[in-house]
Scaffold this active site. Sequence first.
Site, mmCIF file in Angstrom:
data_model
loop_
_atom_site.group_PDB
_atom_site.id
_atom_site.type_symbol
_atom_site.label_atom_id
_atom_site.label_comp_id
_atom_site.label_asym_id
_atom_site.label_seq_id
_atom_site.Cartn_x
_atom_site.Cartn_y
_atom_site.Cartn_z
ATOM 1 N N ASP A 88 0.848 -1.187 0.000
ATOM 2 C CA ASP A 88 0.000 0.000 0.000
ATOM 3 C C ASP A 88 0.898 1.257 0.000
ATOM 4 O O ASP A 88 1.803 1.370 -0.823
ATOM 5 C CB ASP A 88 -0.936 -0.088 1.226
ATOM 6 C CG ASP A 88 -1.884 1.071 1.403
ATOM 7 O OD1 ASP A 88 -2.916 1.105 0.719
ATOM 8 O OD2 ASP A 88 -1.597 1.931 2.252
ATOM 9 N N ASP A 214 -8.895 -6.414 -5.236
ATOM 10 C CA ASP A 214 -8.502 -5.287 -4.390
ATOM 11 C C ASP A 214 -9.452 -4.104 -4.613
ATOM 12 O O ASP A 214 -9.556 -3.592 -5.717
ATOM 13 C CB ASP A 214 -7.059 -4.896 -4.748
ATOM 14 C CG ASP A 214 -6.405 -4.001 -3.724
ATOM 15 O OD1 ASP A 214 -7.103 -3.138 -3.169
ATOM 16 O OD2 ASP A 214 -5.192 -4.154 -3.500
ATOM 17 N N HIS A 242 -7.048 -6.411 -0.630
ATOM 18 C CA HIS A 242 -5.941 -5.482 -0.415
ATOM 19 C C HIS A 242 -5.023 -5.919 0.730
ATOM 20 O O HIS A 242 -4.000 -5.286 0.985
ATOM 21 C CB HIS A 242 -6.494 -4.075 -0.134
ATOM 22 C CG HIS A 242 -5.456 -3.006 -0.155
ATOM 23 N ND1 HIS A 242 -4.655 -2.752 -1.255
ATOM 24 C CD2 HIS A 242 -5.062 -2.111 0.800
ATOM 25 C CE1 HIS A 242 -3.813 -1.770 -0.978
ATOM 26 N NE2 HIS A 242 -4.037 -1.356 0.252
#
Length: 276
Positions: A88, A214, A242
Amino acid sequence: MKDLNTNDLETNMIVLVHGGGFGAWCWYKTISLLEDSGFRVNAVDLTGSGIHSYDTNKIGSLTQYIEPLTSYLESLGDDEKVILVGHDFGGACISYAMEMFPSKVAKAVFLCAAMLKNGHSAFDMFQQQIDTNGTLQRAQEFVYYNGKDRPPTAINIDKSSLRDLLFNQSPSKDVSLASVSMRPIPFAPVLEKLTLTDENYGSVRRFYVETTEDNAIPLHLQQGMCESSPPEKVLRLRGSDHAPFFSRPQALHRALVEIAAVPPPVQASSSSSSSS
């Protein structure tokens, strides 16, 4: 993988860098799988994350946010190299570290992560996501620690949106862990534009791991980043949300081991000297 001897690899040291709001706690499955395979693993808590006690609202720069990571890299010996794994917003963090310490990073793995180009910020990428998908916009809650007339200091993810945005394929017990462990995301580092050079950042081998289910950084955004700045190799985790360390831990582990096992490039100088 059973025959893998991690001592034969270019490096068996892996550093796990969490994403925005997460902490070292999110890697608990990955840490145990990698250590069982013979790797030395360090999962860092960035400033104001996990059990790092600093107030998120007072983080004013990316340098300050990733200080625990840069301090660790600084402490390595001259001949020690690591594999950096960024999830991320951790992608922007490892990019910054690659620019600072290119000689200490053997490989960089971007795990459904912000893989940015020079002059871009993570905010630029997340703006694209907001434009294409309302899930992120609905989940975000801005924190104005310095008053509403000043820029936001942090972003909270609404607890009721956590599963839809981040954990749509993850086990309930991991969603529960996240709901009591996640902390606000500092806003200033997300806004900061990266300075990345070909000499430093560009000299580190990059790998990207895509996640197909995701909702936070959708697959098309991940693919767009890979197209605009192609990594050496792209791997795909099918059925992962995710948080692949929760939803597809074994598949993520296999991908990391596969990347770790990619041999270092043959040095042209050594081959020419051996032929002479």
